[in-house]
Motif scaffolding. Structure first.
Motif, PDB file in Angstrom:
ATOM      1  N   SER A 176       0.833  -1.202   0.000  1.00  0.00           N
ATOM      2  CA  SER A 176       0.000   0.000   0.000  1.00  0.00           C
ATOM      3  C   SER A 176       0.868   1.254   0.000  1.00  0.00           C
ATOM      4  O   SER A 176       0.689   2.144  -0.820  1.00  0.00           O
ATOM      5  CB  SER A 176      -0.901   0.008   1.236  1.00  0.00           C
ATOM      6  N   HIS A 177       1.814   1.331   0.948  1.00  0.00           N
ATOM      7  CA  HIS A 177       2.670   2.512   1.013  1.00  0.00           C
ATOM      8  C   HIS A 177       3.960   2.232   1.773  1.00  0.00           C
ATOM      9  O   HIS A 177       4.058   1.243   2.493  1.00  0.00           O
ATOM     10  CB  HIS A 177       1.926   3.703   1.617  1.00  0.00           C
ATOM     11  N   VAL A 178       4.902   3.130   1.536  1.00  0.00           N
ATOM     12  CA  VAL A 178       6.218   3.062   2.182  1.00  0.00           C
ATOM     13  C   VAL A 178       6.418   4.384   2.910  1.00  0.00           C
ATOM     14  O   VAL A 178       6.123   5.440   2.351  1.00  0.00           O
ATOM     15  CB  VAL A 178       7.320   2.868   1.109  1.00  0.00           C
ATOM     16  N   VAL A 179       6.882   4.316   4.146  1.00  0.00           N
ATOM     17  CA  VAL A 179       7.115   5.541   4.930  1.00  0.00           C
ATOM     18  C   VAL A 179       8.594   5.646   5.284  1.00  0.00           C
ATOM     19  O   VAL A 179       9.212   4.674   5.725  1.00  0.00           O
ATOM     20  CB  VAL A 179       6.226   5.560   6.193  1.00  0.00           C
ATOM     21  N   LEU A 180       9.142   6.836   5.054  1.00  0.00           N
ATOM     22  CA  LEU A 180      10.571   7.083   5.275  1.00  0.00           C
ATOM     23  C   LEU A 180      10.764   8.157   6.330  1.00  0.00           C
ATOM     24  O   LEU A 180       9.900   9.024   6.508  1.00  0.00           O
ATOM     25  CB  LEU A 180      11.220   7.597   3.975  1.00  0.00           C
ATOM     26  N   ASP A 189      10.691   3.685   7.756  1.00  0.00           N
ATOM     27  CA  ASP A 189       9.864   3.533   8.954  1.00  0.00           C
ATOM     28  C   ASP A 189       9.060   2.238   8.861  1.00  0.00           C
ATOM     29  O   ASP A 189       9.173   1.365   9.707  1.00  0.00           O
ATOM     30  CB  ASP A 189       8.922   4.724   9.131  1.00  0.00           C
ATOM     31  N   HIS A 190       8.226   2.132   7.830  1.00  0.00           N
ATOM     32  CA  HIS A 190       7.457   0.891   7.669  1.00  0.00           C
ATOM     33  C   HIS A 190       6.971   0.724   6.237  1.00  0.00           C
ATOM     34  O   HIS A 190       6.972   1.674   5.454  1.00  0.00           O
ATOM     35  CB  HIS A 190       6.274   0.842   8.647  1.00  0.00           C
ATOM     36  N   VAL A 191       6.581  -0.497   5.947  1.00  0.00           N
ATOM     37  CA  VAL A 191       5.933  -0.813   4.669  1.00  0.00           C
ATOM     38  C   VAL A 191       4.542  -1.330   5.014  1.00  0.00           C
ATOM     39  O   VAL A 191       4.397  -2.230   5.856  1.00  0.00           O
ATOM     40  CB  VAL A 191       6.729  -1.874   3.879  1.00  0.00           C
ATOM     41  N   ALA A 192       3.523  -0.750   4.380  1.00  0.00           N
ATOM     42  CA  ALA A 192       2.133  -1.154   4.651  1.00  0.00           C
ATOM     43  C   ALA A 192       1.591  -1.981   3.495  1.00  0.00           C
ATOM     44  O   ALA A 192       1.972  -1.785   2.336  1.00  0.00           O
ATOM     45  CB  ALA A 192       1.262   0.082   4.847  1.00  0.00           C
ATOM     46  N   TYR A 193       0.692  -2.893   3.840  1.00  0.00           N
ATOM     47  CA  TYR A 193       0.067  -3.787   2.857  1.00  0.00           C
ATOM     48  C   TYR A 193      -1.446  -3.643   2.945  1.00  0.00           C
ATOM     49  O   TYR A 193      -2.012  -3.684   4.038  1.00  0.00           O
ATOM     50  CB  TYR A 193       0.459  -5.245   3.153  1.00  0.00           C
ATOM     51  N   VAL A 215       6.045  -3.491   9.774  1.00  0.00           N
ATOM     52  CA  VAL A 215       5.103  -3.741   8.682  1.00  0.00           C
ATOM     53  C   VAL A 215       3.692  -3.440   9.190  1.00  0.00           C
ATOM     54  O   VAL A 215       3.433  -3.517  10.387  1.00  0.00           O
ATOM     55  CB  VAL A 215       5.192  -5.207   8.173  1.00  0.00           C
ATOM     56  N   GLU A 216       2.826  -3.116   8.257  1.00  0.00           N
ATOM     57  CA  GLU A 216       1.469  -2.688   8.619  1.00  0.00           C
ATOM     58  C   GLU A 216       0.453  -3.411   7.752  1.00  0.00           C
ATOM     59  O   GLU A 216       0.662  -3.568   6.548  1.00  0.00           O
ATOM     60  CB  GLU A 216       1.357  -1.162   8.386  1.00  0.00           C
ATOM     61  N   TYR A 217      -0.638  -3.836   8.370  1.00  0.00           N
ATOM     62  CA  TYR A 217      -1.834  -4.195   7.620  1.00  0.00           C
ATOM     63  C   TYR A 217      -2.730  -2.975   7.637  1.00  0.00           C
ATOM     64  O   TYR A 217      -2.974  -2.383   8.701  1.00  0.00           O
ATOM     65  CB  TYR A 217      -2.590  -5.351   8.285  1.00  0.00           C
ATOM     66  N   SER A 253      -2.707  -1.336  11.560  1.00  0.00           N
ATOM     67  CA  SER A 253      -2.191  -2.146  12.668  1.00  0.00           C
ATOM     68  C   SER A 253      -0.728  -2.427  12.333  1.00  0.00           C
ATOM     69  O   SER A 253      -0.428  -2.927  11.249  1.00  0.00           O
ATOM     70  CB  SER A 253      -2.976  -3.446  12.830  1.00  0.00           C
ATOM     71  N   TYR A 254       0.148  -2.034  13.258  1.00  0.00           N
ATOM     72  CA  TYR A 254       1.593  -2.126  13.009  1.00  0.00           C
ATOM     73  C   TYR A 254       2.198  -3.289  13.794  1.00  0.00           C
ATOM     74  O   TYR A 254       1.845  -3.523  14.956  1.00  0.00           O
ATOM     75  CB  TYR A 254       2.296  -0.837  13.439  1.00  0.00           C
ATOM     76  N   PHE A 255       3.133  -3.965  13.142  1.00  0.00           N
ATOM     77  CA  PHE A 255       3.826  -5.122  13.731  1.00  0.00           C
ATOM     78  C   PHE A 255       5.318  -4.999  13.425  1.00  0.00           C
ATOM     79  O   PHE A 255       5.729  -4.188  12.605  1.00  0.00           O
ATOM     80  CB  PHE A 255       3.324  -6.432  13.111  1.00  0.00           C
TER      81      PHE A 255
HETATM   82 FE   LIG Z   1       1.287   3.377   7.263  1.00  0.00          FE
END
Ligand SMILES: [Fe+2]
Length: 329
Positions: A171-175, A225-229, A276-278, A266-268
């Motif tokens: 879905s998205h990438v956060v830096l 920071d995270h990658v979301a799916y 990673v995030e759902y 929801s972050y894991f």
């Molecule tokens: Fe996110």
């Protein structure tokens, strides 16, 4: 002269707006456009635990293990793979790969990246990575390695149903960036992203297609920071949380619903510490979208505020140890 709102002038106005819209489209095409995220490549200290996590717990599909690289696809994406893992002595980001639709876009974007003075890893060429294609690699100003590519082999998209509870696509990438305003300007002016919204003056949400954000930038040491799916529905996100809990991976923050993008979250943390995030229900926007600057508050960060944790329960940030170093794969 004031144009009276008669039918003829309304037609002229509509034609004028179309002219502006088409001119913008042509200008964007000339500057090259990014159309999506392709994949994220990670170097990890413990490959087998990360491999098991993405396959059995996060529920991507391992598609290939070759030359010390492991590739994972998401069922709802046409990308051949969306995650690539490599064994290493340190945890770092090998590559963030972005998609362009044509070779002309790749070439135009390369010219802009070069003109800006970004450090180039390699100029546009036929790629030797899995799936081939045509692209180039470079470091964004803080030193994280990026690729822009096109004509990469694709796969069939699987249509997911409610309760499948597996990720559809990235879905998205956060830096993070020590100069986050400059990095936002770089993504807008050089790479052609558009600002969707700001949260205060510290988090900027950027889009490259119909989805509210494919990228976001925060202050901090230069790192991912995270990658979301995307999960197909909110029910799939909750069932995903259940599966992760059963596998001893509890939620760091969430479940909740952000305001910018209106997406659930929801972050894991993966076994090697990658966040990673759902997510689900991310909103779509069009060319008439006007950015909002949201005033940060508990109920803006999380409109439900019934979940666990918060930004403070996310892992401590460290600069990526491989800045300005090319993984060469
Ligand atoms: Fe996110």
């Amino acid at each position: 002269m004031v144009l009276l709102p008669n039918v003829k002038n309304q037609r002229v106005g509509a034609k004028f707006r179309w002219c502006i819209f088409l001119t913008q489209l042509i200008m964007e095409r000339d500057m090259g456009v990014i159309s999506d995220i392709r994949y994220v490549g990670y170097a990890v200290k413990d490959l087998s635990s990360e491999q098991k996590f993405y396959q059995d717990v996060w529920k991507l599909d391992e598609v290939k293990e070759e030359n010390d690289l492991v590739y994972f696809a998401a069922k709802g994406s046409a990308e051949l793979y969306q995650v690539r893992l490599r064994q290493s002595d340190e945890n770092s980001i090998d590559i963030v790969a972005l998609k362009a639709d044509t070779r002309q876009d790749v070439d135009a974007l390369f010219e802009r990246v070069k003109k800006f003075g970004s450090k180039i890893i390699f100029a546009p060429k036929n790629l030797e990575t899995l799936g081939g294609g045509y692209g180039f690699r470079f470091f964004i100003p803080d030193g994280l390695p990026f690729e822009i590519s096109t004509d990469v082999e694709t796969k069939e998209i699987e249509i997911l149903e409610r309760w499948d509870a597996v990720p559809e696509r990235i879905s998205h990438v956060v830096l993070h960036s020590p100069n986050h305003h400059d990095l936002v300007k770089y993504f807008v002016d050089v790479l052609g992203f558009k600002i969707s919204d700001w949260l205060g003056d510290f988090m900027c949400f950027l889009r490259c297609n119909k989805w509210h954000h494919r990228l976001a930038v925060l202050p901090g040491p230069p790192c991912l920071d995270h990658v979301a799916y995307d999960m197909p529905t909110i029910d799939d996100m909750f069932r995903g949380i259940y599966r992760l809990k059963k596998n001893d991976t509890d939620v760091l923050w969430g479940p909740g619903r952000h305001t910018a993008g209106n997406n659930t979250f929801s972050y894991f943390q993966s076994p090697n510490g990658n966040v990673v995030e759902y997510t689900s229900e991310l909103e779509q926007v069009d060319e008439n979208w006007q950015p909002t600057t949201y005033k940060p508050s508990q109920l803006v960060m999380d409109q439900w505020s019934t979940g666990v944790g918060g930004p403070k329960t996310m892992p401590a940030l460290h600069a990526d140890p491989a800045l300005f170093k090319s993984a060469k794969v």
